[in-house]
Write an enzyme that holds these catalytic residues in place. Structure first.
Site, mmCIF file in Angstrom:
data_model
loop_
_atom_site.group_PDB
_atom_site.id
_atom_site.type_symbol
_atom_site.label_atom_id
_atom_site.label_comp_id
_atom_site.label_asym_id
_atom_site.label_seq_id
_atom_site.Cartn_x
_atom_site.Cartn_y
_atom_site.Cartn_z
ATOM 1 N N HIS A 119 0.824 -1.212 0.000
ATOM 2 C CA HIS A 119 0.000 0.000 0.000
ATOM 3 C C HIS A 119 0.855 1.256 0.000
ATOM 4 C CE1 HIS A 119 0.378 0.663 4.448
ATOM 5 N NE2 HIS A 119 0.320 -0.658 4.530
ATOM 6 N N ASP A 121 -0.151 4.322 1.196
ATOM 7 C CA ASP A 121 -0.390 5.281 2.277
ATOM 8 C C ASP A 121 0.390 4.926 3.534
ATOM 9 O OD1 ASP A 121 -2.127 3.011 2.445
ATOM 10 O OD2 ASP A 121 -3.374 4.059 3.918
ATOM 11 N N GLU A 188 -5.065 1.726 2.900
ATOM 12 C CA GLU A 188 -5.008 0.551 3.766
ATOM 13 C C GLU A 188 -5.049 0.943 5.231
ATOM 14 O OE1 GLU A 188 -3.257 -2.608 6.280
ATOM 15 O OE2 GLU A 188 -2.551 -0.553 5.940
ATOM 16 N N GLU A 189 -4.366 2.021 5.576
ATOM 17 C CA GLU A 189 -4.260 2.404 6.988
ATOM 18 C C GLU A 189 -5.588 2.894 7.572
ATOM 19 O OE1 GLU A 189 -1.897 1.619 8.712
ATOM 20 O OE2 GLU A 189 -0.017 1.644 7.608
ATOM 21 N N ASP A 215 0.441 -10.480 0.572
ATOM 22 C CA ASP A 215 0.381 -9.113 1.098
ATOM 23 C C ASP A 215 1.389 -8.963 2.221
ATOM 24 O OD1 ASP A 215 -0.450 -6.505 1.470
ATOM 25 O OD2 ASP A 215 -2.411 -6.996 2.310
ATOM 26 N N HIS A 459 4.667 2.272 12.951
ATOM 27 C CA HIS A 459 3.725 3.323 13.341
ATOM 28 C C HIS A 459 4.307 4.193 14.453
ATOM 29 C CE1 HIS A 459 -0.229 1.390 11.629
ATOM 30 N NE2 HIS A 459 0.787 1.330 10.788
#
Length: 487
Positions: A119, A121, A188-189, A215, A459
């Site tokens: 992804h 993002d 996705e986030e 994934d 994160h």
């Protein structure tokens, strides 16, 4: 009589010892034997610089609108087209909103296609923590053997490594036997509803059935799993479901000088305490059991004995695993108290208290089962429970005894030859869960190494990936494409 009892006990103990010993000895390694790979020539500095360039774009997704930061996504997509010219000259690119679907046409129309996911993002940097970064999070710096920046691991590292692999293979004149799709969501986030969901609908509408999907997911961990010195590479064969439950209590507001025996905050506090104390049951079954069965022969001493005989030691193992947040999450549907609101003035009793409890639902449990658990636990008539609209069931468990799993397993062993490979459960949420209708073989694995010190960077602050680590990721995708053609 006593002698007979002692004799029976002795015989029973001897039998148990014999069975334990036999189980321990008969379990041999189930790791795939592979030949060492020939070196893959990559321009180290250039490869690292291309990843760093993609980290300069603040592609932060927002659940409320696709327009927020849309220009950053557009700029990054233009950068990728410039950085990987062969890929963009050869593969077909389709835009699905801000998300991208690439098609690398295979040479054999009879071969089933596959889909690699990543992804675009990233999550934002927590306000007030910017100064704690050793390198600015969106500068894309290569320094001290690392590529620094938000998204270097989650998940631009996977996206750019896949593109790097395709570019490398195209430069060598390679064409896959079966078509390879690359699916790059832009949200996705925040749930993947505008990206992965729509790409999956598109593939389904075209009647495409994929041989496998890969994934982001579990990692090659070192020093994280207790009792095993070797790196452990877990292939996520399932991911947990997601259920948030909104709780509310409504009472008459009043003056704090005359509080009643029951207040909104008190009733809510009691309900939350009950939910936190009464967790859903832990189960050492399914994928968790399979994982330990495969890892057991790789462990030394007592750990091998215990894990080779879960028929006897499962209660002790469950108790120990439940002590750690990471391993506890593998065994049960977890309960997390995440949001609470009540009151706005110190001398006023609020008439309402609200809270949100988030559950990550293990395969084998259901969202409906979570709601039953909540209602049975918070059964005082004062607390109202309602399921949030964003819930999702656990994914199906993809088969381990399959050619598709073996392909990924073999590729991991070839690239990370020191690693023990086993199935696992992804405890977070990925885009992969939205593709269950276009493939029965959905796997989740990120080809990067991680130690204990790396996990808080996801994160978090100082997200980075080692350059050598990143080169291994590129080699993994190159080898996965080659192995797929040979399958």
């Amino acid at each position: 009589m006593l002698k007979r009892i002692l004799l029976a006990v002795s015989l029973a103990i001897a039998a148990i010892v014999a069975v334990v010993g036999w189980n321990t000895l008969r379990l041999t390694s189930r790791q795939i034997e592979v030949k060492p790979l020939a070196p893959l020539a990559l321009e180290r500095d250039a490869v690292a610089a291309r990843l760093a360039g993609a980290l300069k774009f603040r592609t932060i997704s927002d659940a409320s609108s696709a327009d927020i930061n849309a220009d950053e996504f557009t700029r990054m997509q233009a950068y990728l087209a410039q950085a990987f010219p062969r890929l963009h000259a050869t593969l077909k690119r389709e835009m699905v909103g801000q998300s991208m679907l690439y098609t690398w046409q295979g040479s054999d129309p009879q071969a089933k296609p596959v889909l690699w996911l990543a992804h675009q993002d990233v999550v934002p940097v927590a306000p007030g923590t910017e100064a704690n970064w050793q390198q600015p999070p969106f500068d894309g710096v290569v320094k001290d053997g690392f590529v620094w920046g938000r998204g270097s691991w989650d998940d631009k590292g996977s996206l750019v490594a896949q593109m790097e692999a395709v570019e490398t293979l195209l430069a060598a004149g390679y064409q896959p036997r079966g078509t390879i799709y690359l699916g790059y969501g832009a949200d996705e986030e925040v749930g993947g509803r505008r990206g992965a969901v729509e790409i999956a609908k598109l593939l389904k509408a075209r009647g495409i059935k994929l041989d496998y999907i890969l994934d982001e997911g579990m990692l090659v961990t070192q020093g994280i799993m207790s009792g095993i010195a070797k790196p452990v590479a877990l292939i996520g064969v399932a991911e947990k479901g997601y259920a948030s439950v909104n709780l509310s209590v409504t009472t008459a507001p009043g003056h704090s000088s005359m509080p009643p025996q029951k207040t909104a905050i008190g009733a809510m506090s009691a309900a939350l305490t009950d939910l936190e104390r009464k967790q859903m049951p832990a189960e050492l079954t399914g994928v968790a059991r399979d994982m330990f069965d495969i890892i057991a022969p790789e462990m030394p001493g007592l750990n091998r004995v215990v894990l080779s005989n879960l028929w006897l030691f499962a209660p002790v193992v469950k108790q120990q695993l439940a002590q750690s947040a990471g391993t506890n999450a593998m065994l049960r549907t977890t309960t997390a108290l995440t949001v609470i609101h009540a009151g706005n003035k110190d001398n006023v009793l609020p008439g309402r208290a609200d809270a949100v409890v988030n559950f990550r639902v293990r395969p084998g449990d259901t969202v409906a089962g979570v709601m039953d658990h909540v209602k049975q636990t918070v059964n005082n008539g004062e607390v109202h429970a309602e399921l949030d609209a964003g819930s999702s069931e656990p994914s199906p468990v993809s088969p381990v005894n399959s050619a598709q799993y073996t392909l990924i397993n073999r590729t991991i062993r070839e690239v990370f030859s020191d690693a023990v490979v086993a199935p696992g459960i992804v405890i977070g949420a990925t885009d992969a869960r939205h593709y269950r209708e276009v493939s029965d073989h959905v796997y989740r694995f990120s080809p990067v190494r991680a130690g204990k010190e790396d996990l808080p960077r996801f994160h978090g602050t100082n997200e980075r990936i080692g350059v050598d680590n990143y080169l291994e990721a590129v080699r993994f995708y190159v080898q996965l494409a080659r192995n797929g053609a040979a399958a």
